[in-house]
Scaffold this active site. Structure first.
Site, PDB file in Angstrom:
ATOM      1  N   LYS A 175      29.967 -87.636  37.265  1.00 27.20           N
ATOM      2  CA  LYS A 175      29.369 -87.988  38.550  1.00 27.20           C
ATOM      3  C   LYS A 175      28.368 -89.133  38.430  1.00 27.20           C
ATOM      4  CE  LYS A 175      31.847 -85.144  40.857  1.00 27.20           C
ATOM      5  NZ  LYS A 175      32.200 -83.924  40.196  1.00 27.20           N
ATOM      6  N   LYS A 193      39.976 -77.081  45.760  1.00 31.09           N
ATOM      7  CA  LYS A 193      40.491 -78.360  45.258  1.00 31.09           C
ATOM      8  C   LYS A 193      41.339 -78.159  43.990  1.00 31.09           C
ATOM      9  CE  LYS A 193      38.369 -82.785  44.037  1.00 31.09           C
ATOM     10  NZ  LYS A 193      37.071 -83.040  43.397  1.00 31.09           N
ATOM     11  N   ARG A 237      35.639 -75.855  54.062  1.00 26.28           N
ATOM     12  CA  ARG A 237      35.578 -74.423  54.355  1.00 26.28           C
ATOM     13  C   ARG A 237      35.187 -74.273  55.826  1.00 26.28           C
ATOM     14  NH1 ARG A 237      34.824 -69.762  51.015  1.00 26.28           N
ATOM     15  NH2 ARG A 237      35.093 -71.153  49.238  1.00 26.28           N
ATOM     16  N   CYS A 239      36.114 -75.269  47.448  1.00 28.28           N
ATOM     17  CA  CYS A 239      36.920 -75.160  48.667  1.00 28.28           C
ATOM     18  C   CYS A 239      38.412 -75.226  48.367  1.00 28.28           C
ATOM     19  CB  CYS A 239      36.557 -76.248  49.660  1.00 28.28           C
ATOM     20  SG  CYS A 239      34.933 -76.046  50.351  1.00 28.28           S
TER      21      CYS A 239
HETATM   22  C1  SPV Z   1      31.540 -80.705  41.283  1.00 30.86           C
HETATM   23  O1  SPV Z   1      30.564 -79.969  41.454  1.00 30.86           O
HETATM   24  O2  SPV Z   1      32.075 -81.320  42.229  1.00 30.86           O
HETATM   25  C2  SPV Z   1      32.119 -80.869  39.935  1.00 30.86           C
HETATM   26  C3  SPV Z   1      31.348 -80.460  38.771  1.00 30.86           C
HETATM   27  O3  SPV Z   1      33.194 -81.394  39.811  1.00 30.86           O
HETATM   28  S1  SPV Z   1      30.070 -81.541  38.336  1.00 30.86           S
HETATM   29  O4  SPV Z   1      30.420 -82.191  37.092  1.00 30.86           O
HETATM   30  O5  SPV Z   1      28.882 -80.754  38.183  1.00 30.86           O
HETATM   31  O6  SPV Z   1      29.927 -82.540  39.388  1.00 30.86           O
HETATM   32 MN    MN Z   2      33.702 -82.541  41.596  1.00 29.67          MN
END
Ligand code: SPV
Ligand code: MN
Length: 625
Positions: free
Chosen positions: A231, A276, A419, A274
């Site tokens: 992320k 995925k 959701r 949700c």
């Molecule tokens: C999410 O929460 O959308 C994930 C896990 O895919 S994380 O790496 O924590 O973002």
């Molecule tokens: Mn994610």
């Protein structure tokens, strides 16, 4: 050169040669700068060799960041009790006065942020080893590839990155100075003596610097905060995509198998929890990726790749019956990191695994026993609701070989889902690209669940399921998205899905398996192989087509009563949704006029239908097209 001296002194024998073989001064400077500041005892430069991967796996065990489990290749990792999820509050963008980000984004003045993070990083790796990694987002040597390097003092983070991303040391070597790349600096910070978890989570900081395409992360281990390529990279990639007019998205990529061996590719954006991963992992179809996609235009079509080559998935409710393929990967020899589950006698357990939960073992709170309470007096569950598994996609039997295709896959359809207990039907199709982007993707909302703090069932706006990661102003992001689909020869068909629709008695109207039918219907629609019902919100399936699909795919009887209940148009709920979404966009800068126009037209169509047929309109009332 001062850098060379520092590197010669700190890098492991032979590793200075590795780094200088890359022929890139920026890399030497960057590694030297953070070696000097973070002050590790030694520095390991990872090449693409299997020995280096093995070294990192071994280090994770030696440093007690991972523990061997009974099954060969499986390990368990624990994050600190208060370090179990993405830290939104302390994830900030470093901004300068000339930058416009919009009020929704969390930011800090750039110089102030850099000063703070650099003072936290000072001497933070003392006595430890720093790993230097070179990896690629997307398949290597493709127009999608984004190269990146990471510095981390966590062997668990380095190990996870090896499972999740493609190695790219040799690409860096080949390209020399001619390479653009993202950079990450991570330190878990001071560790608890026994459990090796980050001690100073109150000083957890994740700072994103657009100017240098660099992300800093300290005093945390949870992968969502530390694995730079996930992320953190998404936030940098969204900005790059906006500049270069493509899309970096929070989406799965999957193959849906149509009649006569037809292979169709779908993307899906869903907020966390949700459905995925369970959609792209359904029986009978093939997975390419479950979390992140890059989308580009070529020859009038959209092509997409999975940014990753592995899954960091939620393990809760994964069991032999509902997810046989993941279950197999998690219970047979091979490389798996389990995080924040319960371990008893070398066997991992988690909520919803379909087995009897032991009454004691090791978990994210340390030695655990049933009834154990935390410092706030709250009972500690055996495994955390956000407990996860990390695996390579290639260890799954249903992995599509197109995963590694540098061209990407041609996208037939895009699915948006949240959701939603009372508004959207289980599956429907938009009239066209703009209608789909505005009323489905840009209108996504999701109800909070018991897994998150706060009240349950509160609708939260979450455009394209990407709101948590947005790094550009909302209006600019949406304009780019709308423009992206405009000049295409063949636009993907846009769909909305809702697995959480409830009836008047509060019971879910569809079961978990039904999504297999919805996928097949969407595949047929992208070729116009079946007709549809035209309603004010888009096209709905015809009863006969669903009846046939339920029969052939699930060997189930599907009655017209079920169909009518599931697919009746809920007019007041759809009208309120338009009000909520219009209000949000009215209060956002730079929203293209077409967004309001499409929402207004939908409202008029709904009101017209309401005048004619009332609040709850069976699909049979509308025209078939
Ligand atoms: C999410 O929460 O959308 C994930 C896990 O895919 S994380 O790496 O924590 O973002
Ligand atoms: Mn994610």
């Amino acid at each position: 050169m001062k850098e060379v001296e520092i590197l010669r002194e700190r890098l492991k024998p032979g590793h200075f040669e590795r780094l200088s073989s890359l022929g890139n001064k920026e890399i030497l400077k960057f590694v030297a700068r953070y070696t000097e500041l973070c002050n590790p005892a030694s520095v390991f430069v990872r090449t693409d060799s299997e020995e280096d991967t093995e070294y990192i796996r071994r280090k994770a065990i030696e440093l007690k960041e991972e523990h061997k489990l009974k099954v060969q290749g499986h390990t368990a990792h624990f994050d600190g009790y208060y370090d179990q999820a993405r830290d939104k509050k302390n994830t900030k963008f470093l901004v300068t006065p000339d930058m416009t980000l919009g009020p929704r984004l969390n930011s800090i003045e750039r110089n102030e942020g850099l000063e703070e993070i650099h003072s936290l990083l000072k001497d933070i790796m003392k006595g430890r080893e720093m790993f230097v990694l070179f990896l690629c987002l997307g398949p290597i040597n493709s127009e999608f590839s984004i190269y990146a390097m990471q510095l981390t003092d966590s062997a668990y983070v380095a190990h996870s990155e090896d499972i999740l991303y493609r190695p790219a040391f040799s690409v860096f070597e080949k390209k020399g100075e001619d390479i653009e790349f993202f950079k990450y600096v991570h330190s878990a910070g001071e560790l608890e003596e026994e459990r090796k978890t980050s001690k100073n989570v109150d000083k957890r900081r994740i700072y994103v610097d657009f100017q240098e395409d660099t992300v800093y992360s300290v005093n945390t281990q949870y992968a969502g905060n530390t694995v730079g390529f996930k992320k953190l990279a998404l936030r940098l990639a969204i900005r790059k995509a906006l500049r270069e007019k493509w899309l970096a998205e929070h989406m799965f990529v999957m193959r849906v198998n149509g009649p006569n061996q037809r292979k169709s590719y779908f993307l899906g954006a869903f907020p966390s929890m949700c459905g995925k991963t369970s959609t792209c992992m359904v029986k009978g179809e093939n997975i390419i990726g479950d979390d992140l996609a890059y989308l580009r235009r070529r020859e009038g079509n959209i092509f997409a790749v999975n940014v990753e080559r592995g899954i960091f998935g939620i393990i809760k409710d994964v069991n032999a019956k509902d997810d046989p393929l993941i279950w197999e990967a998690l219970t047979t020899p091979g490389e798996v990191i389990f995080s924040n589950i319960l371990v008893k006698d070398g066997i991992p357990y988690w909520q919803g695994d379909g087995r009897e939960m032991p009454s004691e073992g090791m978990n994210f709170s340390g030695q655990w026993y049933r009834g154990k309470k935390d410092a706030e007096g709250k009972e500690i569950p055996p495994s955390h609701p956000n407990a996860r598994y990390t695996i390579r996609l290639s260890s799954l039997k249903n992995c599509d070989p197109a995963l590694e295709d540098p061209q990407g896959v041609k996208v037939n359809g895009i699915i948006y889902g949240g959701r939603d207990s009372d508004t959207w039907p289980p599956v429907f199709e938009s009239f066209d690209w703009e209608h789909g982007i505005v009323t489905m993707g840009a209108s996504l909302e999701s109800e909070t669940t018991a897994a998150t703090l706060g009240e349950e069932g509160v609708r939260k706006f979450n455009i394209m399921a990407i709101l948590d990661f947005l790094s550009v102003p909302l209006g600019k992001y949406l304009s780019n998205y709308l423009d992206f689909g405009k000049s295409l020869i063949s636009q993907p068909t846009i769909f909305g899905v809702n697995y959480f629709l409830k009836g008047p008695d509060g019971e879910f109207l569809t079961d978990k398996q039904a999504k297999r039918v919805w996928l097949k219907w969407m595949e047929l629609r992208t070729y116009r192989d079946v007709g549809a019902v035209k309603t004010p919100i888009g096209f709905l399936p015809l009863y006969e087509d669903l009846k046939n699909l339920f029969h052939t795919i699930l060997a189930q009887e599907y009655t017209e009563t079920e169909y009518t209940e599931q697919f009746s148009l809920r007019v007041p709920q759809n009208l309120s949704k338009i009000e909520r979404i219009t209000d949000i966009y009215k209060n956002t800068k730079d929203i293209p006029e077409v967004v309001f126009e499409i929402l207004r037209q939908q409202k008029l169509r709904l009101q017209e239908a309401q005048d004619k047929f009332g609040d709850f309109i069976p699909p049979q009332k509308f025209d078939v097209v």
